[in-house]
Design a protein around this motif. Structure first.
Motif, short mmCIF file in Angstrom:
data_model
loop_
_atom_site.label_atom_id
_atom_site.label_comp_id
_atom_site.label_asym_id
_atom_site.label_seq_id
_atom_site.Cartn_x
_atom_site.Cartn_y
_atom_site.Cartn_z
N ARG A 185 0.82 -1.20 0.00
CA ARG A 185 0.00 0.00 0.00
C ARG A 185 0.86 1.26 0.00
O ARG A 185 0.57 2.22 -0.72
N GLU A 241 0.84 4.04 -2.95
CA GLU A 241 0.54 5.44 -2.66
C GLU A 241 1.66 6.34 -3.16
O GLU A 241 1.40 7.42 -3.71
N PHE A 278 -6.61 1.81 -4.43
CA PHE A 278 -5.85 2.15 -3.24
C PHE A 278 -6.74 2.20 -2.00
O PHE A 278 -6.42 1.60 -0.96
#
Length: 450
Positions: free
Chosen positions: A173, A177, A292
């Motif tokens: 993650r 990002e 996301f």
């Protein structure tokens, strides 16, 4: 290793216990014959049927692996004693007032039987587990390494001047990002460079007006011909100054024209490379950003769903701006609602408008009007989240509104113009309709008069 080594040691102890249990069984067979008062032949048959057993009957000590002292000590209780090549089990038997000792020998090979095989099996399992762990960790780390490598290569390309490089966010993650942040940064750099070049072109164009005035004023001056013989020295110097002024104006105009042409050519090429800079697919933006946010929602046990993002829905707003606005609204949901709070992202289009709605099941917004004001927040933040969404919607000809969601919390609706909507027809009850009615009335009057 911490699991298999103790397991191997325990298996070794089990094999040893099995060998001693077999020795106890042999000893019990001979002891049973002695207790039953068997004859000499019966005792010999019992000893032969018990492997490695010796009967010391009535104090006899023939063929013993231990000393007479140890035999005498064993007449009171059963004992096990280490000897060369193995272990001896001594068990006393009392029958008819006389005590005999049954001796059973267990070799080291019998005590360790199967232990080596177990150790090899455990070592094989250990090697397989280590190899499997290495493979699994390598596969898990490969995605992160590839993501980092792509991000580094893209950053080096942007540093080298290639602002068209973009990456596909992937990996954990945090890396995903970072990938989205890199793409947004690259988009911002492209937009900033385009704006700067357009500004340079505009400023250069604005210089043409005073240059034109200077050129006209210079042309209105006296001739700059200095080949006339009867001119005085002062007149020659003055005319030479006029010539220099005119030449400088011509040179400056050429430089400005070249600056304008070069700058606008670069801007045109950049626009040709990205013709959809001011137009994006809202459904695609929602799908990409939810990749996301859905991962983060899974970490926080938030139920969520996306509605109406299957078909292409173009809106007149830059992709980066719409993604930033959606991130700002979803960021508020994750920041100001407890973990586990459900939310919903929906896209609808109707009557020439596209509505991007974000609902949550949180406590809601107590003061919607204040929340939409820039820099105003009751939560201790900067108060710019909803303002980002409002400015993005206004740039697309729309607006942002707050209401109570069906889930029970806040509902943020971004209203954007539909890029594919047909132009609206003129209202018959507006100015055009009034003019049409006046024209019809004039025709009727003319007809009645005739």
């Amino acid at each position: 290793m911490s699991f298999l080594v103790p397991l191997g040691w325990e298996l070794r102890s089990d094999h040893r216990e099995q060998a001693l249990a077999a020795a106890a069984e042999s000893s019990a067979r001979v002891a049973g014959a002695v207790t039953a008062g068997a004859s000499k032949k019966g005792l010999e048959a019992a000893v032969k049927s018990a492997p490695n057993a010796v009967l010391h009957y009535n104090g006899a000590t023939t063929n013993s692996r231990v000393s007479p002292t140890d035999l005498a000590a064993a007449s009171a209780r059963t004992k096990e004693q280490e000897v060369d090549g193995g272990l001896v089990r001594l068990e006393p038997v009392t029958a008819g007032g006389k005590t005999s000792v049954v001796e059973v020998f267990v070799s080291d090979a019998e005590l360790a039987e199967g232990t080596a095989r177990d150790w090899w099996i455990l070592l094989g399992i250990m090697a397989g587990l280590v190899l499997g762990a290495v493979i699994v960790v390598d596969r898990l780390a490969r995605g992160a390494v590839v993501s980092v490598r792509n991000l580094v290569q893209a950053a080096m390309a942007v540093g080298g001047g290639d602002l068209g490089v973009r990456i596909q966010p992937s990996g954990p993650r945090e890396l995903a990002e970072a990938g989205y942040a890199f793409n947004r940064m690259a988009d911002r750099l492209v937009t900033s460079r385009t704006s700067e070049r357009e500004l340079v072109a505009d400023l250069s164009h604005r210089l043409r007006t005073p240059l034109t005035v200077l050129r006209l004023d210079a042309e209105a001056l006296d001739p700059d011909d200095t080949q006339i013989i009867d001119l005085s020295a002062a007149e020659v110097d003055r005319r030479r100054g006029i010539r220099r002024i005119r030449q400088a104006i011509v040179t400056l105009e050429g430089e400005v024209d070249q600056l304008i042409n070069t700058t606008r050519a670069a801007v045109a090429a950049q626009v040709a490379e990205a013709p959809e800079e001011g137009l994006c697919d809202a459904a695609e933006v929602v799908r990409d950003r939810m990749v996301f946010w859905s991962a983060l929602a899974g970490d926080q046990n938030r139920k969520h769903r996306v509605v109406g993002a299957q078909l292409r829905i173009p809106v007149p707003v830059a992709r980066a701006e719409l993604a930033a606005a959606l991130d700002a609204v979803l960021g508020n949901v994750f920041r100001y609602t407890p973990q586990g709070t459900a939310f919903e992202v929906a896209l609808t289009r109707r009557d020439g408008w596209v509505a991007l709605r974000v609902d949550d099941a949180g406590p809601g917004i107590p003061d919607p009007e204040k929340a939409l004001q820039r820099g105003q927040s009751d939560q201790g933040s900067t108060g710019l989240g909803l303002d980002i969404a409002r400015r993005a919607a206004q740039d697309a000809g729309g607006s942002v509104s707050l209401a109570r969601a069906q889930l029970g919390g806040a509902s943020v609706v971004m209203l954007l113009a539909d890029a594919e909507a047909p132009p609206k027809q003129a209202n018959r009850f507006g100015l055009v309709g009034r003019l049409a009615r006046e024209r019809d009335q004039a025709r009727r009057k003319k007809t009645d008069g005739s």
